[in-house]
Design a protein around this motif. Structure first.
Motif, PDB file in Angstrom:
ATOM      1  N   GLU A   1      -4.804  15.808  14.244  1.00 34.63           N
ATOM      2  CA  GLU A   1      -5.705  15.957  13.098  1.00 34.63           C
ATOM      3  C   GLU A   1      -5.062  16.738  11.958  1.00 34.63           C
ATOM      4  OE1 GLU A   1      -9.624  17.141  14.395  1.00 34.63           O
ATOM      5  OE2 GLU A   1      -9.656  15.537  15.892  1.00 34.63           O
ATOM      6  N   ALA A   2      -4.101  17.578  12.275  1.00 32.58           N
ATOM      7  CA  ALA A   2      -3.406  18.345  11.233  1.00 32.58           C
ATOM      8  C   ALA A   2      -2.299  17.532  10.566  1.00 32.58           C
ATOM      9  CB  ALA A   2      -2.813  19.628  11.824  1.00 32.58           C
ATOM     10  N   ALA A   3      -1.691  16.613  11.308  1.00 36.29           N
ATOM     11  CA  ALA A   3      -0.538  15.869  10.791  1.00 36.29           C
ATOM     12  C   ALA A   3      -0.829  15.147   9.478  1.00 36.29           C
ATOM     13  CB  ALA A   3      -0.004  14.911  11.855  1.00 36.29           C
ATOM     14  N   PRO A   4      -1.929  14.401   9.347  1.00 36.44           N
ATOM     15  CA  PRO A   4      -2.178  13.737   8.062  1.00 36.44           C
ATOM     16  C   PRO A   4      -2.382  14.723   6.914  1.00 36.44           C
ATOM     17  CG  PRO A   4      -3.620  12.844   9.771  1.00 36.44           C
ATOM     18  CD  PRO A   4      -2.930  14.030  10.347  1.00 36.44           C
ATOM     19  N   ILE A   5      -2.959  15.869   7.206  1.00 38.68           N
ATOM     20  CA  ILE A   5      -3.192  16.868   6.156  1.00 38.68           C
ATOM     21  C   ILE A   5      -1.861  17.416   5.652  1.00 38.68           C
ATOM     22  CG2 ILE A   5      -4.332  19.045   5.558  1.00 38.68           C
ATOM     23  CD1 ILE A   5      -6.279  18.459   7.927  1.00 38.68           C
ATOM     24  N   PHE A   6      -0.984  17.797   6.580  1.00 36.60           N
ATOM     25  CA  PHE A   6       0.342  18.282   6.177  1.00 36.60           C
ATOM     26  C   PHE A   6       1.108  17.192   5.446  1.00 36.60           C
ATOM     27  CE2 PHE A   6      -0.201  21.612   9.486  1.00 36.60           C
ATOM     28  CZ  PHE A   6       0.136  22.721   8.727  1.00 36.60           C
ATOM     29  N   ASN A   7       1.003  15.955   5.927  1.00 38.22           N
ATOM     30  CA  ASN A   7       1.758  14.866   5.306  1.00 38.22           C
ATOM     31  C   ASN A   7       1.269  14.573   3.890  1.00 38.22           C
ATOM     32  OD1 ASN A   7       3.889  12.917   5.610  1.00 38.22           O
ATOM     33  ND2 ASN A   7       2.303  11.351   5.610  1.00 38.22           N
ATOM     34  N   GLN A   8      -0.014  14.694   3.665  1.00 36.58           N
ATOM     35  CA  GLN A   8      -0.567  14.395   2.345  1.00 36.58           C
ATOM     36  C   GLN A   8      -0.470  15.577   1.383  1.00 36.58           C
ATOM     37  OE1 GLN A   8      -4.340  13.106   4.038  1.00 36.58           O
ATOM     38  NE2 GLN A   8      -4.020  11.080   3.152  1.00 36.58           N
ATOM     39  N   ARG A   9      -0.620  16.791   1.894  1.00 40.78           N
ATOM     40  CA  ARG A   9      -0.685  17.960   1.010  1.00 40.78           C
ATOM     41  C   ARG A   9       0.569  18.822   1.032  1.00 40.78           C
ATOM     42  NH1 ARG A   9      -6.824  19.948   2.422  1.00 40.78           N
ATOM     43  NH2 ARG A   9      -7.795  17.917   2.071  1.00 40.78           N
TER      44      ARG A   9
ATOM     45  N   GLY B   1       1.841   8.331   3.421  1.00 43.24           N
ATOM     46  CA  GLY B   1       3.168   7.764   3.265  1.00 43.24           C
ATOM     47  C   GLY B   1       4.154   8.261   4.297  1.00 43.24           C
ATOM     48  N   CYS B   2       5.425   8.097   3.994  1.00 44.31           N
ATOM     49  CA  CYS B   2       6.495   8.395   4.944  1.00 44.31           C
ATOM     50  C   CYS B   2       6.637   9.902   5.165  1.00 44.31           C
ATOM     51  CB  CYS B   2       7.819   7.834   4.434  1.00 44.31           C
ATOM     52  SG  CYS B   2       9.196   8.196   5.551  1.00 44.31           S
ATOM     53  N   PRO B   3       6.404  10.365   6.394  1.00 39.52           N
ATOM     54  CA  PRO B   3       6.532  11.794   6.657  1.00 39.52           C
ATOM     55  C   PRO B   3       7.957  12.321   6.472  1.00 39.52           C
ATOM     56  CG  PRO B   3       5.902  10.615   8.665  1.00 39.52           C
ATOM     57  CD  PRO B   3       5.956   9.621   7.558  1.00 39.52           C
ATOM     58  N   LEU B   4       8.935  11.455   6.648  1.00 41.65           N
ATOM     59  CA  LEU B   4      10.319  11.894   6.459  1.00 41.65           C
ATOM     60  C   LEU B   4      10.552  12.269   5.003  1.00 41.65           C
ATOM     61  CD1 LEU B   4      13.093  12.146   7.952  1.00 41.65           C
ATOM     62  CD2 LEU B   4      13.600   9.908   7.020  1.00 41.65           C
ATOM     63  N   MET B   5      10.196  11.370   4.098  1.00 40.84           N
ATOM     64  CA  MET B   5      10.394  11.648   2.674  1.00 40.84           C
ATOM     65  C   MET B   5       9.507  12.803   2.215  1.00 40.84           C
ATOM     66  SD  MET B   5      10.160   9.195  -0.695  1.00 40.84           S
ATOM     67  CE  MET B   5       8.590   8.511  -0.237  1.00 40.84           C
ATOM     68  N   ASN B   6       8.229  12.766   2.597  1.00 45.89           N
ATOM     69  CA  ASN B   6       7.313  13.817   2.161  1.00 45.89           C
ATOM     70  C   ASN B   6       7.771  15.197   2.615  1.00 45.89           C
ATOM     71  OD1 ASN B   6       5.738  11.818   1.063  1.00 45.89           O
ATOM     72  ND2 ASN B   6       4.185  11.870   2.667  1.00 45.89           N
ATOM     73  N   THR B   7       8.156  15.308   3.864  1.00 47.72           N
ATOM     74  CA  THR B   7       8.553  16.606   4.408  1.00 47.72           C
ATOM     75  C   THR B   7       9.905  17.036   3.862  1.00 47.72           C
ATOM     76  OG1 THR B   7       7.266  16.086   6.381  1.00 47.72           O
ATOM     77  CG2 THR B   7       8.781  17.947   6.537  1.00 47.72           C
TER      78      THR B   7
END
Length: 196
Positions: free
Chosen positions: A14-22, A100-106
């Motif tokens: 549940e936290a993963a999409p939040i971190f990925n988006q924000r 989107g892509c967690p690799l690029m976002n992170t």
């Protein structure tokens, strides 16, 4: 899996999409509490810090995305076709993860301020690149790809082109850049094939 481990996994999911988006800075622990319905102690019982949770959230998100991108690849015969399939999977598979892509976002989020997340992104990138390099090297060894082709260069070109196109597509709100990248990469990949 015990109840504690199930709760820990649910928090990550549940936290993963939040971190990925924000991003790390943009995601507060209150956001995580709101998403999970847990109290602060319920989250901190499973994670020592926000950074630890963010790291686990990235691992989870990237594992899901990487699995979706690789699905079916092993069944494809021939190195060039495997590479083309990888490019098509990236371009045609709908986003499997919100934001989107967690690799690029992170990578962008952690570049200057979070050594742990940056190191996880570096590992993920190395694994993706190593997979592509291995396919190219196998193709060279089998005589399917020209011997003078540099595997690292092909892998870097594929990754940079796809991730860059994804960024452009997200900014423009359409898939044109991803489709253009797919077509250009398929031409490049046809050009590395050994003469039959």
């Amino acid at each position: 899996m015990g109840k504690g481990e199930l709760t820990r996994q649910r928090i990550i999911e549940e936290a993963a999409p939040i971190f990925n988006q924000r991003g790390f800075a943009g995601c507060s622990m209150q956001d995580v509490l709101d998403a999970t319905g847990l109290e602060k102690g319920g989250v901190y019982r499973h994670f020592e810090s926000k950074e630890e949770l963010a790291a686990e959230a990235f691992r989870y998100a990237w594992a899901r995305v990487a699995k979706a991108r690789r699905e079916g690849q092993d069944a494809i015969p021939g190195a060039v076709e495997k590479l083309k399939y990888s490019v098509r999977r990236f371009a045609e598979t709908p986003g499997v993860f919100p934001g989107g892509c967690p690799l690029m976002n992170t990578a962008i989020d952690a570049d200057d301020g979070n050594p742990l997340l940056r190191s996880l992104v570096c590992v993920a990138m190395k694994e993706w690149k190593a997979r592509l390099v291995s396919i190219v090297e196998d193709g060279i060894a089998e005589g399917e790809i020209r011997g003078e082709v540099r595997a690292r260069r092909i892998a870097n070109t594929i990754i940079a082109t796809l991730e860059g196109a994804l960024m452009i597509s997200r900014l423009e709100g359409n898939r044109s850049a991803v489709e253009d990248a797919r077509e250009s990469l398929e031409v490049m990949l046809a050009g590395i094939a050994a003469a039959g």
